[in-house]
Design a protein around this motif. Sequence first.
Motif: not given
Length: 329
Positions: A253-260, A274-285
């Motif tokens: 699973r990614p731990v960082f993801a970006a979309g728009n 975002k939803e995983q044991p270690r919450a990832g960082f999510t970026l929306l443009i």
Amino acid sequence: MRNGSAGSVCLLWALTLLVAVPVQALAADPLRSWNDGPVKQSIIDFVTRSTTEGSPGFIPPEERIATFDNDGTLWQEQPVVQGAFLKEQVKALVKEDASLALKQPFKAVLEGDLALLSTMDEPELMALFAATHKGKTQEEFAAEARTFFKTARHPKFGVPYTQLAYAPMLELLQYLRAHGFQTWISSGGGTDFMRVISEDTYGIPPQQVIGSDLKEHFDDQGGHPVLRREAKVDHINDKAGKPVGIGQHIGRRPVFAAGNVRSGGDIQMLQYTKEQPRAGFTLLINHDDAQREFAYQEKNDASLKAARAGGWTVVSMRQDWKRIFPEGR
């Protein structure tokens, strides 16, 4: 003694100045095209936490996977670049079969209806690609794509599409890689199409590009083996297809993801991150800068609603980016 006291005073004065200067100002700003504020700081805080050993948020280097959508996230998408390329391919196809000029969606493509292309979803675009590229080898397709990128110009900005990558996102890619992250593209666009420019434009090697694909088969071709494209869609890397593609190609699973914000195509990838044991960082443009680029929203605001529900970081292009495109564009 007097000299010692003077030295102590000078040292104290120097230390006072050092503390007064923000730490970020003492080093080159890796995100210089981002305005200072909560969005920029949240990115820096995440990278600092995830790369500091002993921190509760530390992420081992092998797990530092970052995935990025392409159209509208790493570069402009008005029009969709692959749609503009498709128009040229349809022209060539109609030379062989003139009857296609009267059929939709070929007719609209030939008439230059870029508005239609902008509203087409990834499955529709890929179906057109299946019609225009069946039988071609990977090498033949890549050569056509390279020619397009050399000659085509954006209808509004008048420059090659590769010059319209977003400066803040190019800096973000470099910043993440400098801290041990693997940067991947996970986009609804065609894999082979993006691979032609991914390394030169983004520093992302072709093997780290995940996209939509046509089926292919092996052709010995008399001792000169090639992979040949078929008129069938193999995988649509859009919406729920994105986590599937990520799982198949990366295995983590990614731990960082970006979309728009556009068609809701990135929601599932961001949720998956975002939803995983270690919450990832999510970026929306969010495309809200009509003056410097474009301003547009989804009809139902699905992505922004998902961002609020999921606690994603939303980027306002107008407020959070000092500039949109690289200097000298």
